[in-house]
Design a protein around this motif. Structure first.
Motif, short mmCIF file in Angstrom:
data_model
loop_
_atom_site.label_atom_id
_atom_site.label_comp_id
_atom_site.label_asym_id
_atom_site.label_seq_id
_atom_site.Cartn_x
_atom_site.Cartn_y
_atom_site.Cartn_z
N LEU A 85 76.93 28.87 63.44
CA LEU A 85 77.19 27.34 63.19
C LEU A 85 77.21 26.38 64.45
O LEU A 85 76.86 25.26 64.47
CB LEU A 85 78.69 27.29 62.42
CG LEU A 85 78.87 27.68 60.95
CD1 LEU A 85 80.30 27.81 60.79
CD2 LEU A 85 78.15 26.74 60.28
N LEU A 86 77.60 27.35 65.56
CA LEU A 86 77.70 26.43 66.69
C LEU A 86 76.43 26.34 67.31
O LEU A 86 75.98 24.86 67.88
CB LEU A 86 78.35 27.34 67.93
CG LEU A 86 80.07 27.57 67.61
CD1 LEU A 86 80.51 28.51 68.97
CD2 LEU A 86 80.69 26.26 67.83
N ALA A 87 75.44 27.08 67.06
CA ALA A 87 74.11 27.04 67.35
C ALA A 87 73.31 25.86 66.49
O ALA A 87 72.58 24.86 67.01
CB ALA A 87 73.22 28.32 67.27
N LEU A 88 73.65 25.74 65.12
CA LEU A 88 73.46 24.86 64.12
C LEU A 88 73.71 23.28 64.73
O LEU A 88 72.87 22.53 64.79
CB LEU A 88 73.89 25.21 62.70
CG LEU A 88 73.51 24.19 61.69
CD1 LEU A 88 71.89 24.45 61.35
CD2 LEU A 88 74.09 24.45 60.42
N ALA A 89 75.07 23.35 65.17
CA ALA A 89 75.23 21.86 65.49
C ALA A 89 74.62 21.46 66.79
O ALA A 89 74.44 20.27 66.83
CB ALA A 89 76.81 21.81 66.05
N ILE A 90 74.34 22.40 67.73
CA ILE A 90 73.61 22.26 68.96
C ILE A 90 72.31 21.77 68.41
O ILE A 90 71.50 20.87 69.06
CB ILE A 90 73.51 23.14 70.01
CG1 ILE A 90 75.16 23.39 70.33
CG2 ILE A 90 72.68 22.79 71.04
CD1 ILE A 90 75.17 24.49 71.15
N THR A 91 71.62 22.66 67.75
CA THR A 91 70.17 22.39 67.20
C THR A 91 69.89 21.14 66.62
O THR A 91 69.02 20.43 66.90
CB THR A 91 69.62 23.56 66.47
OG1 THR A 91 69.90 24.79 67.27
CG2 THR A 91 68.23 23.49 65.85
N GLY A 92 71.06 20.67 65.79
CA GLY A 92 71.00 19.56 65.01
C GLY A 92 70.78 18.27 65.85
O GLY A 92 70.25 17.35 65.45
N VAL A 150 66.63 23.62 62.32
CA VAL A 150 67.85 23.59 61.46
C VAL A 150 67.62 24.50 60.32
O VAL A 150 68.26 25.11 59.75
CB VAL A 150 68.26 22.20 61.11
CG1 VAL A 150 69.35 22.33 59.71
CG2 VAL A 150 68.77 21.45 62.29
N GLY A 151 66.47 24.31 59.75
CA GLY A 151 66.08 25.33 58.48
C GLY A 151 65.84 26.39 58.77
O GLY A 151 66.36 27.27 58.05
N ALA A 152 65.29 26.84 59.89
CA ALA A 152 65.36 28.31 60.62
C ALA A 152 66.89 28.79 60.52
O ALA A 152 67.13 29.91 60.05
CB ALA A 152 64.62 28.41 61.74
N LEU A 153 67.65 28.15 61.25
CA LEU A 153 69.09 28.67 61.43
C LEU A 153 69.83 28.77 60.10
O LEU A 153 70.54 29.75 59.83
CB LEU A 153 69.89 27.67 62.27
CG LEU A 153 69.77 27.90 63.83
CD1 LEU A 153 70.36 26.89 64.42
CD2 LEU A 153 70.32 29.32 64.32
N LEU A 154 69.41 27.77 59.20
CA LEU A 154 70.17 28.03 57.83
C LEU A 154 69.72 29.22 57.03
O LEU A 154 70.40 30.06 56.41
CB LEU A 154 70.10 26.85 57.02
CG LEU A 154 70.64 25.63 57.38
CD1 LEU A 154 70.28 24.28 56.57
CD2 LEU A 154 72.07 25.61 57.27
N VAL A 155 68.54 29.53 57.39
CA VAL A 155 67.67 30.89 56.41
C VAL A 155 68.23 32.04 57.08
O VAL A 155 68.66 33.00 56.54
CB VAL A 155 66.35 30.67 56.64
CG1 VAL A 155 65.51 32.15 56.20
CG2 VAL A 155 65.69 29.73 55.81
N PHE A 156 68.50 31.89 58.61
CA PHE A 156 69.22 32.79 59.33
C PHE A 156 70.60 33.29 58.75
O PHE A 156 70.93 34.46 58.68
CB PHE A 156 69.12 32.71 60.71
CG PHE A 156 69.90 33.78 61.59
CD1 PHE A 156 69.16 35.01 61.68
CD2 PHE A 156 71.02 33.67 62.02
CE1 PHE A 156 69.78 35.89 62.52
CE2 PHE A 156 71.59 34.57 62.72
CZ PHE A 156 71.20 35.80 63.08
N MET A 157 71.38 32.30 58.75
CA MET A 157 72.77 32.49 58.18
C MET A 157 72.90 33.13 56.82
O MET A 157 73.56 33.76 56.47
CB MET A 157 73.54 31.24 58.06
CG MET A 157 73.70 30.72 59.56
SD MET A 157 74.35 29.08 59.70
CE MET A 157 76.12 29.05 59.07
N ALA A 158 71.72 32.55 55.89
CA ALA A 158 71.80 33.18 54.51
C ALA A 158 71.33 34.61 54.84
O ALA A 158 71.77 35.46 53.75
CB ALA A 158 70.88 32.24 53.65
N GLY A 159 70.51 34.87 55.53
CA GLY A 159 70.13 36.24 55.68
C GLY A 159 71.40 37.27 56.31
O GLY A 159 71.33 38.29 55.91
N VAL A 160 72.17 36.53 57.19
CA VAL A 160 73.00 37.40 57.62
C VAL A 160 73.98 37.90 56.40
O VAL A 160 74.54 39.03 56.46
CB VAL A 160 74.07 36.43 58.70
CG1 VAL A 160 75.30 37.04 59.00
CG2 VAL A 160 73.13 36.44 60.01
#
Length: 371
Positions: free
Chosen positions: A255-262, A269-279
């Motif tokens: 989530l922290l990485a998502l905020a910075i990436t955004g 952002v899409g890659a991080l969302l997929v990563f979080m779903a994968g986690v």
């Protein structure tokens, strides 16, 4: 026999069903038994039946001026007596009539032990939730006396220690009074004071403990146990070590990485969302495989409860650290078995091995589809 035992019972409820049989336990010959019942509820009025047994010679009742939590309440009970041994009993266990005789015989037979861990039996689980509690391993400490000859700590529901071994060690007041961790800290400190000698288990000293909340799902207890256990590394750093982030920690960092990436790299952002779903998916898969291997059950409801219990506990562990601004403690784990091992990232089991396989696959998938 020539010894004395103080029985310390902290209680918020003073339920006659449990308290009266404790106060009426059969007393061994030539053993001085005193009961210290400490009510942790200033508004509580003891029942006439309980009050009738309080003689301030053998049975003592005190009431905390405010709710202190079980740890500090046990301190009050311990400090009120001076017996050679201190027997801790929770206020919601059913005791056999010969419990004191069993502990007294052990104290005479093994006078050099620093304490004895009794057995805490739970009823046979009848709901999916209590079956999940059983197979999750979160209640293993209750049955440790039936599995090992000795151990580093035990449940205060049924455990006796030698007063001289404890010296002046007390239950800490740092851990929140919602509980979790204070008994681990207390017994490990006594063990450390006595050259790291384990407590002898005493399976014949068995009590019965009922299920909480009528066997219905309740996640408050595992969450606050996590919060309490988050203190253990601070209080006993010699048993702490670091491991790879668990699922709540990984999601927080994501989530922290998502905020910075955004802000800086919106295309990621899409890659991080997929990563979080994968986690989350990997957590489910790894937990399912581990639970099936350990318990042999394929019941979907039980398996999902096991996963939820783990996530809730780990979230409490994380929240306990964040609430104290202990950001450097993310990833810290604790050897509650008393092992001192500072090798980082060393533990391996089915759960972690599945993650080690699936996480690289998740990263490869993201790289192929988002780069």
């Amino acid at each position: 026999m020539n010894l004395s035992i103080d029985v310390v019972i902290p209680s918020f409820r003073l339920d006659e069903k449990y308290i009266l049989p404790m106060l009426r336990l059969r007393k061994p010959a030539n053993v001085n038994i005193k009961f210290y019942l400490v009510a942790d509820n200033p508004s509580l009025v003891p029942s006439p039946a309980i009050q009738s047994l309080v003689d301030h010679e053998n049975v003592f009742l005190s009431v905390n001026p405010e709710n202190l939590g079980s740890g500090l309440t046990r301190n009050n009970g311990m400090n009120a007596g001076n017996g050679d041994w201190i027997l801790f009993l929770d206020d919601d266990v059913l005791v056999p009539d010969d419990l004191l005789e069993t502990y007294a015989r052990a104290a005479v037979q093994y006078p050099d032990e620093i304490g004895f861990i009794g057995l805490v039996n739970l009823p046979k689980p009848t709901t999916a939730f209590t079956k999940a509690l059983t197979v999750s391993g979160s209640l293993d400490i209750f049955s440790i006396a039936g599995k090992k000859a000795s151990f580093a700590w035990g449940a205060t529901a049924n455990m006796m220690i030698k007063r001289s071994a404890a010296d002046n060690i007390q239950f800490t007041g740092k851990i929140p009074k919602t509980g979790g961790g204070e008994e681990v800290d207390f017994f490990l400190k006594i063990r450390e004071r006595n050259q790291y000698r384990n407590y002898k288990t005493l399976p014949q000293a068995a009590v019965q403990h009922p299920w909480w909340n009528n066997e219905q799902p309740n996640y408050r207890k595992p969450f606050f146990y996590g919060v309490g256990n988050s203190w253990l590394g601070d209080l006993n750093p010699q048993y702490a070590y670091y491991d790879f982030p668990n699922t709540p920690e990984t999601l927080l960092l994501s989530l922290l990485a998502l905020a910075i990436t955004g802000l800086l790299k919106p295309m990621w952002v899409g890659a991080l969302l997929v990563f979080m779903a994968g986690v989350i998916l990997i957590e489910i898969i790894a937990s399912l495989i581990q639970t099936i291997k350990r318990s042999g059950t394929g019941n979907v409801q039980i398996l999902m409860y096991v996963i939820t219990l783990r996530i809730v506990y780990e979230t409490g562990l994380l929240w306990g650290k964040l609430s104290r601004l202990r950001f450097g403690k993310i990833g810290e784990r604790f050897h509650d078995n008393g092992i001192i091992n500072k090798v980082y990232f060393y533990r391996s089991n089915t759960y972690k091995m599945v993650k080690w396989v699936l996480y690289p696959l998740l990263v490869i998938y993201i790289l192929r589809h988002f780069v």
